[in-house]
Design an enzyme around this catalytic site. Structure first.
Site, mmCIF file in Angstrom:
data_model
loop_
_atom_site.group_PDB
_atom_site.id
_atom_site.type_symbol
_atom_site.label_atom_id
_atom_site.label_comp_id
_atom_site.label_asym_id
_atom_site.label_seq_id
_atom_site.Cartn_x
_atom_site.Cartn_y
_atom_site.Cartn_z
ATOM 1 N N GLU A 61 -6.992 -2.107 -4.272
ATOM 2 C CA GLU A 61 -7.804 -1.177 -5.038
ATOM 3 C C GLU A 61 -7.926 0.179 -4.338
ATOM 4 O O GLU A 61 -7.956 1.227 -4.984
ATOM 5 C CB GLU A 61 -9.195 -1.770 -5.274
ATOM 6 N N ARG A 273 -1.415 -10.707 5.452
ATOM 7 C CA ARG A 273 -2.399 -10.004 4.623
ATOM 8 C C ARG A 273 -3.749 -9.872 5.329
ATOM 9 O O ARG A 273 -4.408 -8.840 5.227
ATOM 10 C CB ARG A 273 -2.581 -10.767 3.305
ATOM 11 N N GLU A 315 -0.586 0.218 8.099
ATOM 12 C CA GLU A 315 0.772 0.672 8.397
ATOM 13 C C GLU A 315 1.837 0.008 7.518
ATOM 14 O O GLU A 315 3.027 0.089 7.820
ATOM 15 C CB GLU A 315 1.114 0.400 9.865
ATOM 16 N N LEU A 342 4.886 -2.280 -6.033
ATOM 17 C CA LEU A 342 5.311 -0.904 -6.280
ATOM 18 C C LEU A 342 5.535 -0.100 -5.007
ATOM 19 O O LEU A 342 6.259 0.891 -5.019
ATOM 20 C CB LEU A 342 4.295 -0.197 -7.178
ATOM 21 N N GLU A 343 4.914 -0.509 -3.901
ATOM 22 C CA GLU A 343 5.098 0.225 -2.648
ATOM 23 C C GLU A 343 6.538 0.119 -2.135
ATOM 24 O O GLU A 343 7.179 1.138 -1.873
ATOM 25 C CB GLU A 343 4.077 -0.241 -1.614
#
Length: 428
Positions: A61, A273, A315, A342-343
């Protein structure tokens, strides 16, 4: 409209359990104390009042809000960001704290008790509250509404499963939806689900997903180029296992072990994560007998490094920029849900993910339909496709071409979000 007595009683009962959960999650007392202080009312001194207040749960988010936050900071508008996770907080600070030291502040959102939310709102006196994606708290929305502060749900997404969950608690859900001034939905399905739960169609719009308006930060691209030279990575075949959950990284690495020993050019960068798992993940890597180094210890990638544990926060763009292929995690664990693809796509990195990607269904399905990403059924298949992609430049190029077309076709939501926010800011 006040929140039900049972909800506030339940919050009081679970408060000690939350403290215990925070303590178990953190290995360092300072980290634990900061979150507990801010979540339970020992707030930081307020840097600015009359701010634009963004609430972003965690990293995903926060990343979605990034271009919106940047837009208003560049205009000289003070911004307050609240998060509910340590990783989200770290991401927000890494993006803006140094660049905008006087205009930007990031703190934890207090738990949803009336007196804490009231105290927080009175202290900060925000101009507007912008909630990202699906973060709805009954007392938060009620008190902000009582203070006549506009509150918008931006980049809103609501899965079928979540809609059913909200539907079971209509006495909580219906008032929250009425207190929201506007819902900017990512897609028609989300729009329809919110309407079914009781939100008027005249107070919603479908504006697309702001995550498609994504641009890789230039400084990470430059840093990756520099590290490629300094660490002599030009000949390495680099894959990244990103945003992984237990036991994805262990199982994929186990399937990759023989290839890592056979091909000295292969290198796997692992980015778990959750920071509380860093040490456990390193232990699992060592058990596989692989030569590993750690970012948190300031270690570099050496010629004999087989696995690099990127146990740092903020990072991820850097590791994607170094990679030739990527696996996006949280999608082969159970129940999964997936993370943002999408990154890596924005950096032209061919991307694979697991079958459990329901949190990003509306984004990923279009990429799957056009063979722009690869979806795998298990960790063995993930390992094999990662290896196959290194040997198939034509397939990597085709995936990238298709992915870029989809990415570009879906852009434009950012401008619509800014126009919506400005409408409420001007009206004040």
């Amino acid at each position: 409209m006040t929140t039900p007595l049972w909800y506030n009683s339940l919050l009081t009962l679970i408060k000690p359990l939350y403290r215990l959960r925070v303590k178990q999650r953190f290995g360092h007392l300072d980290d634990y104390q900061q979150e507990v202080d801010e979540r339970f009312g020992n707030f930081q001194p307020v840097k600015n009042k009359n701010t634009i207040w963004f609430h972003a749960v965690s990293v995903g988010e926060t990343n979605a809000a990034q271009p919106l936050i940047e837009h208003y900071l560049k205009l000289g508008q003070a911004v307050l960001v609240t998060n509910t996770t340590r990783t989200g907080q770290a991401r927000a600070k890494s993006l803006f704290a140094e660049k905008y030291p006087t205009l930007f502040q990031a703190v934890y959102l207090p738990i949803d008790q009336k007196h804490l939310i009231e105290k927080f709102v009175v202290l900060n006196q925000p101009r507007i509250l912008l909630l990202m994606e699906t973060e709805l708290w009954p007392n938060l929305l009620s008190i902000v509404h009582q203070h006549h502060i506009p509150q918008l749900l931006l980049n809103a997404r609501l899965s079928e499963k979540s809609a059913k969950g909200y539907g079971k608690f209509q006495r909580l859900t219906f008032p929250m939806l009425q207190q929201l001034d506007w819902i900017a939905a990512q897609d028609q399905a989300t729009f329809d689900r919110f309407h079914h739960l009781g939100k008027s169609q005249s107070e919603m719009s479908v504006v697309g997903n702001v995550k498609f308006d994504i641009t890789a930060p230039k400084h990470f691209i430059q840093q990756a180029s520099q590290l490629r030279q300094e660490w002599q990575l030009q000949q390495r075949k680099i894959m990244v296992l990103a945003s992984t959950h237990a036991a994805e990284e262990q199982q994929i690495l186990a399937a990759l072990t023989s290839a890592l020993f056979k091909d000295k050019d292969l290198l796997c960068i692992v980015v778990p994560r959750h920071p509380e798992r860093f040490d456990a993940v390193f232990t699992e890597i060592e058990k596989l007998g692989l030569k590993a180094h750690r970012r948190s210890l300031g270690q570099t990638i050496e010629p004999d490094t087989q696995v690099y544990l990127a146990d740092s926060m903020g990072e991820l763009w850097l590791w994607y920029a170094l990679a030739q292929v990527a696996y996006v995690g949280g999608s082969l664990n159970e129940p999964g849900g997936g993370h943002n693809i999408l990154e890596p796509i924005a950096l032209n990195v061919p991307t694979i993910l697991g079958k459990n990607y329901f949190n990003f269904q509306h984004i990923i399905d279009e990429f799957v339909e056009h063979d722009a990403v690869k979806v795998v059924q298990n960790t063995d298949e993930a390992a094999q496709i990662l290896l196959d992609l290194f040997d198939n430049q034509a397939q990597r190029d085709q995936m990238n071409q298709q992915a870029q077309q989809i990415l570009q076709a879906n852009q434009g939501a950012l401008a619509q979000h800014i126009a919506l926010i400005d409408r409420y800011l001007v009206a004040q």
